[in-house]
Design a protein around this motif. Structure first.
Motif, PDB file in Angstrom:
ATOM      1  N   SER A 146     -10.671  -1.251  -3.243  1.00  0.00           N
ATOM      2  CA  SER A 146     -10.114  -1.621  -1.941  1.00  0.00           C
ATOM      3  C   SER A 146      -9.320  -2.915  -2.037  1.00  0.00           C
ATOM      4  O   SER A 146      -9.665  -3.824  -2.794  1.00  0.00           O
ATOM      5  N   SER A 149      -4.240  -4.134   3.439  1.00  0.00           N
ATOM      6  CA  SER A 149      -2.930  -3.499   3.611  1.00  0.00           C
ATOM      7  C   SER A 149      -1.824  -4.534   3.767  1.00  0.00           C
ATOM      8  O   SER A 149      -0.685  -4.297   3.349  1.00  0.00           O
ATOM      9  N   THR A 150      -2.157  -5.663   4.381  1.00  0.00           N
ATOM     10  CA  THR A 150      -1.158  -6.720   4.578  1.00  0.00           C
ATOM     11  C   THR A 150      -1.772  -8.075   4.261  1.00  0.00           C
ATOM     12  O   THR A 150      -3.001  -8.250   4.295  1.00  0.00           O
ATOM     13  N   THR A 201       5.513  -5.712  -2.335  1.00  0.00           N
ATOM     14  CA  THR A 201       4.533  -4.644  -2.120  1.00  0.00           C
ATOM     15  C   THR A 201       3.721  -4.470  -3.402  1.00  0.00           C
ATOM     16  O   THR A 201       4.283  -4.178  -4.469  1.00  0.00           O
ATOM     17  N   LYS A 203       0.244  -2.896  -5.576  1.00  0.00           N
ATOM     18  CA  LYS A 203      -0.718  -1.796  -5.669  1.00  0.00           C
ATOM     19  C   LYS A 203      -1.690  -2.116  -6.797  1.00  0.00           C
ATOM     20  O   LYS A 203      -1.320  -2.788  -7.782  1.00  0.00           O
ATOM     21  N   THR A 219      -7.268   4.404  -8.386  1.00  0.00           N
ATOM     22  CA  THR A 219      -6.129   3.715  -7.778  1.00  0.00           C
ATOM     23  C   THR A 219      -6.343   3.567  -6.280  1.00  0.00           C
ATOM     24  O   THR A 219      -6.801   4.508  -5.613  1.00  0.00           O
ATOM     25  N   ALA A 220      -6.021   2.396  -5.767  1.00  0.00           N
ATOM     26  CA  ALA A 220      -6.163   2.155  -4.330  1.00  0.00           C
ATOM     27  C   ALA A 220      -5.279   3.119  -3.549  1.00  0.00           C
ATOM     28  O   ALA A 220      -4.154   3.430  -3.959  1.00  0.00           O
ATOM     29  N   GLY A 221      -5.793   3.588  -2.429  1.00  0.00           N
ATOM     30  CA  GLY A 221      -5.038   4.540  -1.631  1.00  0.00           C
ATOM     31  C   GLY A 221      -3.944   3.900  -0.795  1.00  0.00           C
ATOM     32  O   GLY A 221      -3.132   4.607  -0.187  1.00  0.00           O
ATOM     33  N   ASN A 222      -3.916   2.583  -0.751  1.00  0.00           N
ATOM     34  CA  ASN A 222      -2.904   1.885   0.047  1.00  0.00           C
ATOM     35  C   ASN A 222      -2.233   0.804  -0.792  1.00  0.00           C
ATOM     36  O   ASN A 222      -2.729   0.425  -1.864  1.00  0.00           O
ATOM     37  N   THR A 223      -1.121   0.331  -0.327  1.00  0.00           N
ATOM     38  CA  THR A 223      -0.456  -0.811  -0.943  1.00  0.00           C
ATOM     39  C   THR A 223      -0.768  -2.060  -0.125  1.00  0.00           C
ATOM     40  O   THR A 223      -1.222  -1.972   1.020  1.00  0.00           O
ATOM     41  N   THR A 224      -0.556  -3.202  -0.732  1.00  0.00           N
ATOM     42  CA  THR A 224      -0.726  -4.480  -0.036  1.00  0.00           C
ATOM     43  C   THR A 224       0.647  -5.125   0.109  1.00  0.00           C
ATOM     44  O   THR A 224       1.296  -5.451  -0.898  1.00  0.00           O
TER      45      THR A 224
END
Length: 241
Positions: A146, A149-150, A201, A203, A219-224
């Motif tokens: 985890s 996201s931002t 961005t 990941k 792998t994380a399901g979202n990007t930061t």
């Protein structure tokens, strides 16, 4: 033993034939029995394994050969058996026993030989030398990962779940703007504090490793998405004319 000179020609022939037959029978029995000692020098197994390996040995004695296996300090278990007949002479045959799907542990192997009926080798079981195989299995994929996201200051924490098996390290990688992956952490902790990132961005992905190898990546399901707020405007000085 009777004196041959005192026997008739016919009796001498009968006696000689009987003696010859006895010698042939003795040689035949000895040849059929073969030898077990060669198994001690031909038993082979790899020193290390990832759960699949082959144990090899030779059979050339009249009787039954058992390949036995022991896990850690447990009991010996028969994994294969070969019954060798009384052919004259008995051929030397290499036996290959495949083992697979083994869990991480220390495995020992030996050959137990039980002579056949009426064998001149006797009736007592004989044993070869012992070979030891250390089995190490690569760990499973970490359960989760985890990351936020931002972020607005380029500093946050990435964390991940544990992996099955023996773990010597976790390896965390980072990707910026869909570019190449680069390692940012290697250790036994299950979290990593990230800092000093610029706008972009990001990941993340992580894998677990030990001496046998590494798992696949989680792998994380979202990007930061990192977006720094604009800086303080410079001071504007107005001078009256």
């Amino acid at each position: 033993m009777p004196r041959l000179l005192s026997l008739s020609i016919f009796d001498r022939a009968v006696y000689t034939r009987a003696l010859f037959s006895a010698v042939v029978l003795l040689v035949s029995i000895t040849t059929q029995a073969g030898t077990f000692t060669n198994v001690s020098t031909t038993l082979t197994a790899p020193a290390t394994s990832t759960g699949s390996h082959t144990v090899s040995f030779k059979t050339e004695a009249y009787g039954t050969h058992y390949l036995q296996e022991k896990k850690n300090s447990g009991s010996w278990v028969n994994r294969a058996s070969y019954v060798t007949g009384t052919s004259n002479p008995y051929p030397v045959i290499t036996r290959n026993v495949s083992r697979s799907g083994l869990a991480a542990a220390t495995y020992s192997y030996r050959v137990k030989f039980v002579p056949g009926a009426s064998s001149p080798l006797g009736t007592a079981a004989m044993y070869s030398n012992t070979k030891t195989v250390f089995v190490s299995i690569a760990p499973g994929v970490p359960a989760s990962i985890s990351a936020p996201s931002t972020d607005n200051n380029g500093a946050f924490t990435v964390s991940w779940g544990s992996a099955s098996g023996t773990i010597t390290s976790y390896k965390l990688q980072q990707q910026l703007n869909s570019g190449s992956w680069g390692q940012v952490y290697s250790g036994t902790s299950r979290s990593k504090a990230i800092s000093g990132l610029g706008n972009g961005t990001y990941k993340y992905r992580v894998k677990a490793c030990n001496s046998a190898g590494c798992s696949g990546y989680r792998t994380a399901g979202n990007t930061t998405v990192v977006t720094h707020p604009p800086g303080v405007p410079p001071v504007i000085t107005i001078t009256e004319l």
